[in-house]
Every structure is written in C-alpha cells, then in structure tokens.
Scaffold this motif. Sequence first.
Motif, PDB file in Angstrom:
ATOM      1  N   SER A 124       0.862  -1.212  -0.024  1.00 21.23           N
ATOM      2  CA  SER A 124      -0.152   0.107   0.063  1.00 21.23           C
ATOM      3  C   SER A 124       0.972   1.191   0.002  1.00 21.23           C
ATOM      4  O   SER A 124       0.648   2.158  -0.706  1.00 21.23           O
ATOM      5  CB  SER A 124      -0.743   0.036   1.174  1.00 21.23           C
ATOM      6  OG  SER A 124      -1.631   1.059   1.210  1.00 21.23           O
ATOM      7  N   ALA A 125       1.913   1.084   0.926  1.00 21.96           N
ATOM      8  CA  ALA A 125       2.758   2.381   0.870  1.00 21.96           C
ATOM      9  C   ALA A 125       3.480   2.450  -0.616  1.00 21.96           C
ATOM     10  O   ALA A 125       3.623   3.553  -1.090  1.00 21.96           O
ATOM     11  CB  ALA A 125       4.043   2.318   2.138  1.00 21.96           C
ATOM     12  N   ALA A 126       3.882   1.397  -1.219  1.00 17.73           N
ATOM     13  CA  ALA A 126       4.650   1.422  -2.588  1.00 17.73           C
ATOM     14  C   ALA A 126       3.415   2.158  -3.363  1.00 17.73           C
ATOM     15  O   ALA A 126       3.965   2.883  -4.264  1.00 17.73           O
ATOM     16  CB  ALA A 126       5.205   0.382  -2.837  1.00 17.73           C
ATOM     17  N   ARG A 127       2.545   1.536  -3.419  1.00 15.53           N
ATOM     18  CA  ARG A 127       1.385   2.255  -4.418  1.00 15.53           C
ATOM     19  C   ARG A 127       1.296   3.680  -4.137  1.00 15.53           C
ATOM     20  O   ARG A 127       0.813   4.373  -4.995  1.00 15.53           O
ATOM     21  CB  ARG A 127       0.141   1.422  -4.288  1.00 15.53           C
ATOM     22  CG  ARG A 127      -1.085   1.656  -5.218  1.00 15.53           C
ATOM     23  CD  ARG A 127      -2.159   0.779  -5.019  1.00 15.53           C
ATOM     24  NE  ARG A 127      -2.754   0.695  -6.316  1.00 15.53           N
ATOM     25  CZ  ARG A 127      -3.800   0.005  -6.396  1.00 15.53           C
ATOM     26  NH1 ARG A 127      -4.566  -0.566  -5.368  1.00 15.53           N
ATOM     27  NH2 ARG A 127      -4.396  -0.271  -7.531  1.00 15.53           N
ATOM     28  N   ALA A 128       1.141   3.973  -2.731  1.00 15.79           N
ATOM     29  CA  ALA A 128       0.784   5.485  -2.706  1.00 15.79           C
ATOM     30  C   ALA A 128       2.052   6.457  -3.239  1.00 15.79           C
ATOM     31  O   ALA A 128       1.561   7.486  -3.560  1.00 15.79           O
ATOM     32  CB  ALA A 128       0.767   5.753  -0.936  1.00 15.79           C
ATOM     33  N   VAL A 129       3.078   5.712  -3.380  1.00 12.19           N
ATOM     34  CA  VAL A 129       4.446   6.697  -3.781  1.00 12.19           C
ATOM     35  C   VAL A 129       4.476   6.621  -5.461  1.00 12.19           C
ATOM     36  O   VAL A 129       4.974   7.636  -6.242  1.00 12.19           O
ATOM     37  CB  VAL A 129       5.604   6.058  -3.132  1.00 12.19           C
ATOM     38  CG1 VAL A 129       6.693   6.884  -3.885  1.00 12.19           C
ATOM     39  CG2 VAL A 129       5.573   6.484  -1.636  1.00 12.19           C
ATOM     40  N   ILE A 130       4.143   5.247  -5.895  1.00 15.12           N
ATOM     41  CA  ILE A 130       4.288   5.050  -7.289  1.00 15.12           C
ATOM     42  C   ILE A 130       3.446   5.642  -8.359  1.00 15.12           C
ATOM     43  O   ILE A 130       3.743   6.210  -9.115  1.00 15.12           O
ATOM     44  CB  ILE A 130       4.372   3.295  -7.615  1.00 15.12           C
ATOM     45  CG1 ILE A 130       5.399   2.959  -7.036  1.00 15.12           C
ATOM     46  CG2 ILE A 130       4.254   3.243  -9.077  1.00 15.12           C
ATOM     47  CD1 ILE A 130       5.467   1.343  -7.260  1.00 15.12           C
ATOM     48  N   TRP A 131       1.976   5.694  -7.864  1.00 13.75           N
ATOM     49  CA  TRP A 131       1.001   6.463  -8.824  1.00 13.75           C
ATOM     50  C   TRP A 131       1.123   7.840  -9.000  1.00 13.75           C
ATOM     51  O   TRP A 131       1.155   8.260 -10.277  1.00 13.75           O
ATOM     52  CB  TRP A 131      -0.471   6.130  -8.138  1.00 13.75           C
ATOM     53  CG  TRP A 131      -0.964   4.813  -8.501  1.00 13.75           C
ATOM     54  CD1 TRP A 131      -1.234   3.901  -7.692  1.00 13.75           C
ATOM     55  CD2 TRP A 131      -0.918   4.169  -9.727  1.00 13.75           C
ATOM     56  NE1 TRP A 131      -1.737   2.609  -8.188  1.00 13.75           N
ATOM     57  CE2 TRP A 131      -1.566   2.689  -9.581  1.00 13.75           C
ATOM     58  CE3 TRP A 131      -1.059   4.710 -11.112  1.00 13.75           C
ATOM     59  CZ2 TRP A 131      -1.928   2.132 -10.467  1.00 13.75           C
ATOM     60  CZ3 TRP A 131      -1.034   3.735 -12.034  1.00 13.75           C
ATOM     61  CH2 TRP A 131      -1.612   2.607 -11.777  1.00 13.75           C
TER      62      TRP A 131
END
Length: 117
Positions: A4-11
């Motif tokens: 979830s944290a990675a998705r919050a940064v990648i998008w």
Amino acid sequence: MSASAARAVIWPAAGLAIWGGHFGAIYAIHALACERGMEGGTLLGMPWVVAMVAGATILALLGLALIFVLARPGGEITEGGEAEPRFTLWFGAAACVVAGFAILFQAAPAMVLPACW
C-alpha cells in the motif's frame, strides 16, 4: 502494508517519471545527432531527429494514458481493511495530465530547432 505504501508513492510519481524520461530522451537524441553528425539524415521521410523525438513523444503519451486509465479510483481493500485514499489516485491522474502538457511543450521546440547550432 508495504504494498500500500509503495502504491501510494508510485501512482503520483509515475507520470512525472515518464515526463523526466522523455526529457532525457529528447536531449539524448539531440546530443547523439550532433555528436555523430546525423542531424541531416532522414527516417521515414522526416529528418532523423524529428522522427525520433516524435516517436519518443508518442511512447511517453501512450504511457501516460495507460497510467491515467489505471489510476482511476477503485474500491480495493488494503491490508488495514480501509479503502485506499482517493487522493493518491486523483493526484496520480492529475500528474499525468500535467506531465502530458509538459511533454508536448518540450517536444515542440525539440522538433523545430536544429540539433546542432
């Protein structure tokens, strides 16, 4: 939680990363053409530099369109049991729109100006 944290940064960063990659590609194309003396060559009936910059621009815009479509908010549930905040996805989509305009504004002079002055 790390997904979830990675998705919050990648998008939000994906559109801006494509913009940066396109910026680097334009200057690499111009530098290569000037260094190797290929500014006068043709590709597909157009000057080599213009054809390569147009190709890089089309690829970048297609990548932005894909990210924009994938960034639309969904109802996924994360590990914590709460839906992902819509702000992250909204900001990612907005960054793609801004990056799209920036890509067009940096491609236009790169196609018009000569590679070597």
